[in-house]
Scaffold this motif. Structure first.
Motif, PDB file in Angstrom:
ATOM      1  N   HIS A   9     -24.085   6.262 -87.544  1.00  0.00           N
ATOM      2  CA  HIS A   9     -25.455   6.632 -87.236  1.00  0.00           C
ATOM      3  C   HIS A   9     -26.266   5.370 -86.937  1.00  0.00           C
ATOM      4  O   HIS A   9     -26.179   4.377 -87.664  1.00  0.00           O
ATOM      5  CB  HIS A   9     -26.068   7.387 -88.418  1.00  0.00           C
ATOM      6  N   PRO A  10     -27.053   5.360 -85.883  1.00  0.00           N
ATOM      7  CA  PRO A  10     -27.778   4.136 -85.480  1.00  0.00           C
ATOM      8  C   PRO A  10     -28.801   3.657 -86.492  1.00  0.00           C
ATOM      9  O   PRO A  10     -29.225   2.498 -86.431  1.00  0.00           O
ATOM     10  CB  PRO A  10     -28.445   4.547 -84.164  1.00  0.00           C
ATOM     11  N   SER A  11     -29.205   4.521 -87.441  1.00  0.00           N
ATOM     12  CA  SER A  11     -30.226   4.120 -88.405  1.00  0.00           C
ATOM     13  C   SER A  11     -29.638   3.467 -89.660  1.00  0.00           C
ATOM     14  O   SER A  11     -30.386   3.086 -90.565  1.00  0.00           O
ATOM     15  CB  SER A  11     -31.067   5.330 -88.811  1.00  0.00           C
ATOM     16  N   LEU A  12     -28.298   3.333 -89.725  1.00  0.00           N
ATOM     17  CA  LEU A  12     -27.694   2.703 -90.893  1.00  0.00           C
ATOM     18  C   LEU A  12     -28.140   1.244 -91.002  1.00  0.00           C
ATOM     19  O   LEU A  12     -28.170   0.507 -90.020  1.00  0.00           O
ATOM     20  CB  LEU A  12     -26.165   2.766 -90.792  1.00  0.00           C
ATOM     21  N   VAL A  13     -28.479   0.838 -92.209  1.00  0.00           N
ATOM     22  CA  VAL A  13     -28.989  -0.518 -92.438  1.00  0.00           C
ATOM     23  C   VAL A  13     -27.852  -1.528 -92.331  1.00  0.00           C
ATOM     24  O   VAL A  13     -26.761  -1.325 -92.871  1.00  0.00           O
ATOM     25  CB  VAL A  13     -29.643  -0.615 -93.829  1.00  0.00           C
ATOM     26  N   LYS A  14     -28.116  -2.628 -91.624  1.00  0.00           N
ATOM     27  CA  LYS A  14     -27.132  -3.693 -91.473  1.00  0.00           C
ATOM     28  C   LYS A  14     -27.465  -4.851 -92.401  1.00  0.00           C
ATOM     29  O   LYS A  14     -28.629  -5.122 -92.700  1.00  0.00           O
ATOM     30  CB  LYS A  14     -27.097  -4.183 -90.027  1.00  0.00           C
ATOM     31  N   ASN A  15     -26.409  -5.536 -92.858  1.00  0.00           N
ATOM     32  CA  ASN A  15     -26.623  -6.713 -93.693  1.00  0.00           C
ATOM     33  C   ASN A  15     -26.850  -7.939 -92.813  1.00  0.00           C
ATOM     34  O   ASN A  15     -26.932  -7.836 -91.580  1.00  0.00           O
ATOM     35  CB  ASN A  15     -25.455  -6.911 -94.666  1.00  0.00           C
ATOM     36  N   LYS A  16     -26.931  -9.120 -93.430  1.00  0.00           N
ATOM     37  CA  LYS A  16     -27.211 -10.338 -92.677  1.00  0.00           C
ATOM     38  C   LYS A  16     -26.090 -10.695 -91.705  1.00  0.00           C
ATOM     39  O   LYS A  16     -26.304 -11.428 -90.737  1.00  0.00           O
ATOM     40  CB  LYS A  16     -27.452 -11.497 -93.638  1.00  0.00           C
ATOM     41  N   ALA A  17     -24.878 -10.192 -91.976  1.00  0.00           N
ATOM     42  CA  ALA A  17     -23.752 -10.460 -91.086  1.00  0.00           C
ATOM     43  C   ALA A  17     -23.721  -9.496 -89.903  1.00  0.00           C
ATOM     44  O   ALA A  17     -22.872  -9.628 -89.017  1.00  0.00           O
ATOM     45  CB  ALA A  17     -22.438 -10.380 -91.863  1.00  0.00           C
ATOM     46  N   GLY A  18     -24.622  -8.498 -89.911  1.00  0.00           N
ATOM     47  CA  GLY A  18     -24.688  -7.551 -88.805  1.00  0.00           C
ATOM     48  C   GLY A  18     -23.821  -6.318 -88.987  1.00  0.00           C
ATOM     49  O   GLY A  18     -23.572  -5.586 -88.024  1.00  0.00           O
ATOM     50  N   TYR A  19     -23.365  -6.064 -90.223  1.00  0.00           N
ATOM     51  CA  TYR A  19     -22.491  -4.926 -90.483  1.00  0.00           C
ATOM     52  C   TYR A  19     -23.183  -3.911 -91.392  1.00  0.00           C
ATOM     53  O   TYR A  19     -23.991  -4.275 -92.255  1.00  0.00           O
ATOM     54  CB  TYR A  19     -21.189  -5.375 -91.156  1.00  0.00           C
ATOM     55  N   THR A  20     -22.848  -2.632 -91.195  1.00  0.00           N
ATOM     56  CA  THR A  20     -23.315  -1.590 -92.102  1.00  0.00           C
ATOM     57  C   THR A  20     -22.288  -1.426 -93.220  1.00  0.00           C
ATOM     58  O   THR A  20     -21.174  -1.948 -93.144  1.00  0.00           O
ATOM     59  CB  THR A  20     -23.493  -0.251 -91.378  1.00  0.00           C
ATOM     60  N   ARG A  21     -22.661  -0.665 -94.232  1.00  0.00           N
ATOM     61  CA  ARG A  21     -21.725  -0.420 -95.324  1.00  0.00           C
ATOM     62  C   ARG A  21     -20.478   0.292 -94.823  1.00  0.00           C
ATOM     63  O   ARG A  21     -19.372   0.049 -95.320  1.00  0.00           O
ATOM     64  CB  ARG A  21     -22.414   0.409 -96.418  1.00  0.00           C
ATOM     65  N   ARG A  22     -20.635   1.158 -93.834  1.00  0.00           N
ATOM     66  CA  ARG A  22     -19.505   1.896 -93.286  1.00  0.00           C
ATOM     67  C   ARG A  22     -18.462   0.961 -92.664  1.00  0.00           C
ATOM     68  O   ARG A  22     -17.276   1.291 -92.610  1.00  0.00           O
ATOM     69  CB  ARG A  22     -19.985   2.896 -92.231  1.00  0.00           C
ATOM     70  N   ASP A  23     -18.902  -0.201 -92.189  1.00  0.00           N
ATOM     71  CA  ASP A  23     -17.979  -1.149 -91.565  1.00  0.00           C
ATOM     72  C   ASP A  23     -17.004  -1.755 -92.572  1.00  0.00           C
ATOM     73  O   ASP A  23     -16.000  -2.353 -92.175  1.00  0.00           O
ATOM     74  CB  ASP A  23     -18.755  -2.270 -90.876  1.00  0.00           C
ATOM     75  N   TYR A  24     -17.305  -1.620 -93.848  1.00  0.00           N
ATOM     76  CA  TYR A  24     -16.434  -2.172 -94.891  1.00  0.00           C
ATOM     77  C   TYR A  24     -15.513  -1.117 -95.493  1.00  0.00           C
ATOM     78  O   TYR A  24     -14.762  -1.404 -96.421  1.00  0.00           O
ATOM     79  CB  TYR A  24     -17.279  -2.814 -95.998  1.00  0.00           C
ATOM     80  N   GLU A  25     -15.576   0.092 -94.965  1.00  0.00           N
ATOM     81  CA  GLU A  25     -14.706   1.160 -95.455  1.00  0.00           C
ATOM     82  C   GLU A  25     -13.324   1.065 -94.818  1.00  0.00           C
ATOM     83  O   GLU A  25     -13.100   0.273 -93.896  1.00  0.00           O
ATOM     84  CB  GLU A  25     -15.332   2.525 -95.163  1.00  0.00           C
ATOM     85  N   GLY A  26     -12.404   1.899 -95.316  1.00  0.00           N
ATOM     86  CA  GLY A  26     -11.060   1.948 -94.773  1.00  0.00           C
ATOM     87  C   GLY A  26     -10.699   3.363 -94.383  1.00  0.00           C
ATOM     88  O   GLY A  26     -11.550   4.137 -93.927  1.00  0.00           O
ATOM     89  N   ALA A  27      -9.436   3.723 -94.583  1.00  0.00           N
ATOM     90  CA  ALA A  27      -8.968   5.067 -94.241  1.00  0.00           C
ATOM     91  C   ALA A  27      -9.405   6.077 -95.299  1.00  0.00           C
ATOM     92  O   ALA A  27      -9.878   5.718 -96.376  1.00  0.00           O
ATOM     93  CB  ALA A  27      -7.451   5.067 -94.116  1.00  0.00           C
TER      94      ALA A  27
END
Length: 351
Positions: free
Chosen positions: A11-29
Protein backbone atom coordinates in the motif's frame (compact mmCIF):
# COMPACT_ATOMS: atom_id res chain seq x y z
CA UNK A 1 -0.24 -22.76 2.41
CA UNK A 2 3.31 -23.10 1.10
CA UNK A 3 2.14 -22.39 -2.44
CA UNK A 4 0.68 -18.99 -1.49
CA UNK A 5 3.13 -16.15 -2.09
CA UNK A 6 2.91 -12.82 -0.33
CA UNK A 7 1.98 -9.97 -2.65
CA UNK A 8 4.91 -7.85 -3.80
CA UNK A 9 2.80 -4.70 -4.11
CA UNK A 10 2.48 -2.68 -0.89
CA UNK A 11 0.00 0.00 0.00
CA UNK A 12 1.47 3.41 -0.96
CA UNK A 13 0.66 4.89 2.46
CA UNK A 14 2.92 2.48 4.37
CA UNK A 15 5.49 4.39 6.42
CA UNK A 16 9.10 4.07 5.29
CA UNK A 17 12.13 4.11 7.55
CA UNK A 18 15.29 6.16 6.98
CA UNK A 19 16.62 3.48 4.63
CA UNK A 20 13.54 3.87 2.42
CA UNK A 21 11.90 0.55 3.32
CA UNK A 22 8.51 -0.27 4.83
CA UNK A 23 8.03 -2.92 7.48
CA UNK A 24 6.64 -5.23 4.80
CA UNK A 25 10.00 -5.11 3.01
CA UNK A 26 11.56 -6.98 5.94
CA UNK A 27 9.07 -9.85 5.82
CA UNK A 28 9.63 -13.24 4.23
CA UNK A 29 7.46 -16.09 2.97
CA UNK A 30 4.15 -17.18 4.49
CA UNK A 31 4.85 -19.19 7.64
CA UNK A 32 4.12 -22.93 7.61
CA UNK A 33 4.62 -23.31 11.38
CA UNK A 34 1.68 -24.25 13.59
CA UNK A 35 -0.85 -21.47 14.18
CA UNK A 36 0.02 -19.72 17.42
CA UNK A 37 3.66 -20.90 17.43
CA UNK A 38 5.92 -18.66 19.49
CA UNK A 39 8.55 -18.83 16.75
CA UNK A 40 6.34 -16.69 14.50
CA UNK A 41 6.19 -14.06 17.25
CA UNK A 42 10.00 -14.02 17.35
CA UNK A 43 10.12 -13.65 13.57
CA UNK A 44 7.75 -10.68 13.85
CA UNK A 45 10.03 -9.15 16.50
CA UNK A 46 13.07 -9.56 14.23
CA UNK A 47 11.18 -7.89 11.39
CA UNK A 48 10.20 -4.98 13.63
CA UNK A 49 13.72 -4.59 15.05
CA UNK A 50 15.31 -4.58 11.59
CA UNK A 51 12.80 -2.04 10.35
CA UNK A 52 13.37 0.27 13.32
CA UNK A 53 17.15 0.00 12.97
CA UNK A 54 16.94 1.13 9.32
CA UNK A 55 19.08 -1.85 8.29
CA UNK A 56 19.50 -2.47 4.56
CA UNK A 57 18.01 -5.95 4.03
CA UNK A 58 20.77 -7.03 1.64
CA UNK A 59 23.39 -6.25 4.31
CA UNK A 60 22.01 -8.95 6.60
CA UNK A 61 23.17 -12.58 6.50
CA UNK A 62 20.88 -15.00 8.34
CA UNK A 63 22.04 -18.55 9.07
CA UNK A 64 20.30 -21.47 10.73
CA UNK A 65 20.60 -25.18 11.42
CA UNK A 66 17.81 -27.78 11.50
CA UNK A 67 14.50 -27.70 13.35
CA UNK A 68 11.28 -25.69 13.57
CA UNK A 69 13.30 -22.68 14.70
CA UNK A 70 15.74 -23.06 11.83
CA UNK A 71 12.83 -22.90 9.36
CA UNK A 72 11.90 -19.49 10.75
CA UNK A 73 14.45 -17.43 8.72
CA UNK A 74 12.33 -18.23 5.65
CA UNK A 75 9.58 -16.12 7.21
CA UNK A 76 11.56 -12.90 7.74
CA UNK A 77 14.07 -10.76 5.85
CA UNK A 78 13.27 -12.31 2.48
CA UNK A 79 15.64 -9.92 0.67
CA UNK A 80 18.68 -10.80 2.82
CA UNK A 81 21.37 -13.44 2.40
CA UNK A 82 20.38 -16.83 3.82
CA UNK A 83 22.10 -20.13 4.53
CA UNK A 84 20.42 -23.18 6.06
CA UNK A 85 23.14 -25.51 7.36
CA UNK A 86 23.01 -29.07 8.72
CA UNK A 87 21.96 -29.95 12.26
CA UNK A 88 24.09 -28.21 14.88
CA UNK A 89 26.67 -26.87 12.43
CA UNK A 90 25.46 -23.33 11.89
CA UNK A 91 28.16 -21.74 14.16
CA UNK A 92 31.09 -23.02 12.09
CA UNK A 93 29.52 -21.81 8.83
CA UNK A 94 28.84 -18.42 10.40
CA UNK A 95 32.43 -18.22 11.64
CA UNK A 96 33.73 -18.77 8.11
CA UNK A 97 31.29 -16.31 6.59
CA UNK A 98 32.17 -13.64 9.14
CA UNK A 99 35.89 -14.13 8.55
CA UNK A 100 35.40 -13.75 4.81
CA UNK A 101 33.15 -10.66 4.93
CA UNK A 102 32.92 -8.76 8.20
CA UNK A 103 30.84 -5.96 6.66
CA UNK A 104 27.59 -7.96 6.76
CA UNK A 105 25.23 -7.99 9.75
CA UNK A 106 25.17 -11.61 10.92
CA UNK A 107 22.19 -13.27 12.56
CA UNK A 108 22.15 -16.90 13.68
CA UNK A 109 18.78 -18.52 14.37
CA UNK A 110 18.74 -21.84 16.16
CA UNK A 111 16.73 -24.00 18.54
CA UNK A 112 17.31 -25.68 21.86
CA UNK A 113 17.94 -29.01 20.16
CA UNK A 114 20.11 -27.51 17.43
CA UNK A 115 22.29 -25.56 19.90
CA UNK A 116 22.07 -27.42 23.23
CA UNK A 117 22.35 -30.99 21.97
CA UNK A 118 24.09 -31.88 18.71
CA UNK A 119 25.47 -28.35 18.31
CA UNK A 120 26.53 -27.72 21.93
CA UNK A 121 30.25 -27.85 21.16
CA UNK A 122 29.94 -25.46 18.23
CA UNK A 123 27.73 -23.14 20.31
CA UNK A 124 30.40 -22.92 23.00
CA UNK A 125 33.20 -22.17 20.55
CA UNK A 126 31.39 -19.46 18.60
CA UNK A 127 30.76 -17.68 21.90
CA UNK A 128 34.37 -17.88 23.06
CA UNK A 129 35.68 -16.69 19.69
CA UNK A 130 33.63 -13.50 19.83
CA UNK A 131 32.02 -13.57 16.40
CA UNK A 132 30.28 -10.26 15.72
CA UNK A 133 26.72 -11.61 15.44
CA UNK A 134 23.29 -11.88 16.97
CA UNK A 135 22.62 -15.50 17.96
CA UNK A 136 18.96 -16.21 18.77
CA UNK A 137 17.76 -19.51 20.23
CA UNK A 138 14.03 -20.16 19.96
CA UNK A 139 13.72 -22.29 23.08
CA UNK A 140 10.66 -24.54 23.53
CA UNK A 141 12.26 -27.50 25.34
CA UNK A 142 11.16 -30.10 22.78
CA UNK A 143 12.11 -31.52 19.40
CA UNK A 144 9.17 -30.15 17.46
CA UNK A 145 10.00 -31.82 14.13
CA UNK A 146 10.28 -35.31 15.63
CA UNK A 147 7.14 -35.37 17.79
CA UNK A 148 8.05 -33.66 21.03
CA UNK A 149 10.89 -35.53 22.72
CA UNK A 150 12.66 -33.59 25.48
CA UNK A 151 15.48 -31.33 24.39
CA UNK A 152 18.50 -30.60 26.55
CA UNK A 153 16.89 -27.40 27.89
CA UNK A 154 13.74 -29.11 29.21
CA UNK A 155 13.25 -28.58 32.94
CA UNK A 156 13.86 -31.54 35.20
CA UNK A 157 10.53 -33.05 36.22
CA UNK A 158 8.60 -31.69 33.24
CA UNK A 159 6.13 -34.09 31.61
CA UNK A 160 6.26 -34.97 27.92
CA UNK A 161 3.31 -35.44 25.60
CA UNK A 162 3.38 -39.17 26.39
CA UNK A 163 3.36 -38.53 30.15
CA UNK A 164 7.05 -39.32 30.73
CA UNK A 165 8.87 -37.21 33.31
CA UNK A 166 12.23 -35.69 32.40
CA UNK A 167 14.92 -36.92 34.80
CA UNK A 168 17.85 -34.98 33.32
CA UNK A 169 19.22 -31.65 34.49
CA UNK A 170 18.59 -28.84 31.95
CA UNK A 171 21.33 -26.97 30.11
CA UNK A 172 21.05 -23.25 30.76
CA UNK A 173 22.26 -21.58 27.58
CA UNK A 174 22.46 -18.05 29.01
CA UNK A 175 24.81 -19.20 31.78
CA UNK A 176 26.90 -21.12 29.26
CA UNK A 177 27.04 -18.15 26.89
CA UNK A 178 28.31 -15.88 29.67
CA UNK A 179 30.80 -18.50 30.85
CA UNK A 180 32.17 -19.00 27.33
CA UNK A 181 32.74 -15.30 26.70
CA UNK A 182 29.66 -13.80 25.04
CA UNK A 183 29.69 -10.03 25.55
CA UNK A 184 25.92 -9.53 25.29
CA UNK A 185 23.49 -12.00 26.87
CA UNK A 186 19.73 -11.62 27.25
CA UNK A 187 16.61 -13.69 27.72
CA UNK A 188 13.02 -12.95 26.81
CA UNK A 189 9.63 -14.49 26.09
CA UNK A 190 8.22 -14.76 22.58
CA UNK A 191 4.93 -13.17 23.64
CA UNK A 192 6.54 -10.08 25.22
CA UNK A 193 7.29 -7.94 22.16
CA UNK A 194 7.77 -4.81 24.28
CA UNK A 195 10.84 -6.44 25.83
CA UNK A 196 11.95 -8.63 22.93
CA UNK A 197 12.15 -6.01 20.15
CA UNK A 198 14.50 -3.66 22.08
CA UNK A 199 16.67 -6.63 23.08
CA UNK A 200 17.03 -7.71 19.44
CA UNK A 201 17.83 -4.14 18.38
CA UNK A 202 20.50 -3.85 21.08
CA UNK A 203 21.96 -7.24 20.16
CA UNK A 204 22.18 -6.32 16.47
CA UNK A 205 23.91 -3.04 17.33
CA UNK A 206 26.40 -4.78 19.66
CA UNK A 207 29.90 -5.35 18.24
CA UNK A 208 30.72 -8.82 19.51
CA UNK A 209 29.07 -12.12 20.38
CA UNK A 210 25.45 -11.30 21.30
CA UNK A 211 23.20 -14.13 22.50
CA UNK A 212 19.45 -14.13 23.11
CA UNK A 213 17.58 -17.04 24.65
CA UNK A 214 13.87 -16.65 23.83
CA UNK A 215 11.35 -18.92 25.54
CA UNK A 216 8.90 -19.94 22.81
CA UNK A 217 5.96 -22.25 23.69
CA UNK A 218 5.24 -25.18 21.38
CA UNK A 219 1.54 -25.46 20.56
CA UNK A 220 1.63 -28.92 18.99
CA UNK A 221 2.58 -31.19 21.90
CA UNK A 222 0.11 -30.31 24.61
CA UNK A 223 -2.37 -33.22 24.75
CA UNK A 224 -2.79 -34.41 28.33
CA UNK A 225 -2.08 -38.11 28.94
CA UNK A 226 -5.09 -40.37 29.41
CA UNK A 227 -7.41 -38.44 27.14
CA UNK A 228 -9.38 -40.60 24.75
CA UNK A 229 -9.36 -37.68 22.32
CA UNK A 230 -5.58 -37.26 22.28
CA UNK A 231 -3.59 -38.05 19.17
CA UNK A 232 -1.63 -40.74 21.01
CA UNK A 233 -4.75 -42.57 22.19
CA UNK A 234 -6.29 -42.57 18.71
CA UNK A 235 -3.09 -43.92 17.15
CA UNK A 236 -2.85 -46.73 19.70
CA UNK A 237 -6.47 -47.78 19.13
CA UNK A 238 -6.78 -47.32 15.41
CA UNK A 239 -5.39 -49.50 12.65
CA UNK A 240 -4.67 -47.02 9.91
CA UNK A 241 -2.96 -47.20 6.56
CA UNK A 242 -0.98 -44.06 7.29
CA UNK A 243 -0.38 -41.47 9.99
CA UNK A 244 -1.88 -38.02 9.53
CA UNK A 245 -1.26 -35.18 11.95
CA UNK A 246 -3.71 -32.37 12.57
CA UNK A 247 -2.59 -29.45 14.71
CA UNK A 248 -5.53 -27.40 15.88
CA UNK A 249 -5.17 -23.62 15.88
CA UNK A 250 -4.17 -21.96 19.12
CA UNK A 251 -4.14 -18.38 20.27
CA UNK A 252 -0.73 -16.76 20.57
CA UNK A 253 0.44 -16.57 24.18
CA UNK A 254 1.35 -13.03 25.19
CA UNK A 255 2.60 -11.43 28.39
CA UNK A 256 2.85 -7.82 29.53
CA UNK A 257 4.30 -6.97 32.92
CA UNK A 258 6.43 -4.27 34.52
CA UNK A 259 10.20 -4.38 35.19
CA UNK A 260 11.06 -5.99 38.52
CA UNK A 261 7.81 -7.96 38.70
CA UNK A 262 6.83 -11.62 38.36
CA UNK A 263 4.11 -12.95 36.09
CA UNK A 264 2.77 -16.46 35.62
CA UNK A 265 1.92 -17.52 32.06
CA UNK A 266 -0.33 -20.52 31.47
CA UNK A 267 0.80 -22.45 28.40
CA UNK A 268 -1.39 -24.45 26.02
CA UNK A 269 -0.80 -27.71 27.87
CA UNK A 270 -1.85 -26.17 31.19
CA UNK A 271 1.67 -25.87 32.60
CA UNK A 272 2.76 -22.61 34.22
CA UNK A 273 5.74 -20.50 33.23
CA UNK A 274 6.97 -18.03 35.87
CA UNK A 275 8.68 -15.04 34.26
CA UNK A 276 10.68 -12.56 36.36
CA UNK A 277 11.60 -9.33 34.53
CA UNK A 278 14.78 -7.65 35.73
CA UNK A 279 14.32 -4.38 37.61
CA UNK A 280 15.46 -1.01 36.27
CA UNK A 281 18.18 -0.86 38.97
CA UNK A 282 19.82 -4.06 37.75
CA UNK A 283 23.48 -3.68 36.64
CA UNK A 284 24.10 -5.86 33.53
CA UNK A 285 27.84 -5.08 33.37
CA UNK A 286 28.76 -7.43 36.27
CA UNK A 287 29.20 -10.92 34.80
CA UNK A 288 29.55 -12.72 38.14
CA UNK A 289 26.43 -11.01 39.52
CA UNK A 290 24.56 -11.82 36.30
CA UNK A 291 25.35 -15.53 36.53
CA UNK A 292 24.39 -15.50 40.22
CA UNK A 293 21.06 -13.84 39.42
CA UNK A 294 20.24 -16.44 36.76
CA UNK A 295 21.01 -19.27 39.19
CA UNK A 296 18.92 -17.63 41.91
CA UNK A 297 16.00 -17.47 39.52
CA UNK A 298 16.34 -21.13 38.65
CA UNK A 299 16.38 -22.05 42.33
CA UNK A 300 13.09 -20.17 42.76
CA UNK A 301 11.57 -21.81 39.68
CA UNK A 302 11.61 -18.50 37.80
CA UNK A 303 12.83 -17.61 34.31
CA UNK A 304 14.70 -14.32 34.62
CA UNK A 305 14.23 -12.13 31.53
CA UNK A 306 15.88 -8.96 30.26
CA UNK A 307 19.41 -7.86 29.43
CA UNK A 308 21.40 -10.12 31.75
CA UNK A 309 24.95 -9.14 30.81
CA UNK A 310 26.74 -6.75 28.48
CA UNK A 311 30.42 -5.91 28.11
CA UNK A 312 30.64 -2.14 27.53
CA UNK A 313 33.94 -2.57 25.64
CA UNK A 314 33.47 -5.70 23.51
CA UNK A 315 36.04 -7.12 21.09
CA UNK A 316 35.24 -9.41 18.17
CA UNK A 317 37.12 -12.15 16.32
CA UNK A 318 38.70 -9.77 13.79
CA UNK A 319 40.15 -7.71 16.64
CA UNK A 320 41.57 -10.84 18.29
CA UNK A 321 43.14 -12.00 15.01
CA UNK A 322 44.29 -8.50 14.00
CA UNK A 323 42.91 -8.87 10.49
CA UNK A 324 43.11 -6.14 7.86
CA UNK A 325 40.55 -3.36 7.72
CA UNK A 326 38.90 -4.51 4.48
CA UNK A 327 36.90 -7.76 4.20
CA UNK A 328 39.11 -10.75 3.39
CA UNK A 329 36.99 -11.66 0.37
CA UNK A 330 38.01 -8.37 -1.29
CA UNK A 331 41.75 -9.08 -1.18
CA UNK A 332 43.45 -9.68 -4.53
CA UNK A 333 46.31 -11.97 -5.56
CA UNK A 334 48.93 -9.34 -4.78
CA UNK A 335 47.61 -9.04 -1.22
CA UNK A 336 47.32 -12.76 -0.62
CA UNK A 337 50.61 -13.70 -2.32
CA UNK A 338 53.13 -10.96 -1.41
CA UNK A 339 56.08 -12.85 -2.92
CA UNK A 340 59.16 -14.78 -1.85
CA UNK A 341 60.79 -11.92 0.04
CA UNK A 342 57.83 -11.63 2.39
CA UNK A 343 57.81 -15.40 2.92
CA UNK A 344 61.53 -15.29 3.78
CA UNK A 345 60.87 -12.59 6.39
CA UNK A 346 58.08 -14.65 7.96
CA UNK A 347 60.24 -17.78 8.09
CA UNK A 348 63.13 -15.81 9.58
CA UNK A 349 60.88 -14.45 12.33
CA UNK A 350 59.97 -18.02 13.33
CA UNK A 351 63.56 -19.23 13.77
Amino acid sequence: MTYIAKPRLHHPSLVKNKAGYTRRDYEGAVSTLCAGCGHDSISAAIIQASYELDVLPHRIAKLSGIGCSSKAPTYFLGASHGFNTVHGRMPSVMTGANLANKELVYMGVSGDGDSASIGLGQFAHIMRRGINMTYIVMNNGVYGLTKGQFSATADKGSISKKGVANSDEPIDLVSLAMLMGATFVGRSFSGDKHQLVPLIKAAMAHKGAAFLDVISPCVAFNNHPGSTKSYDYVREHNEALNRIDFIESREEITASYDPGTLTTVRQHDGSLLRLRKLGEDYDPSDKVAAMKRVQEGQAEGEVVTGLLYVDPSPKDLHHHLNTVDVPLNTLGDSDLCPGGAALDRINASLR
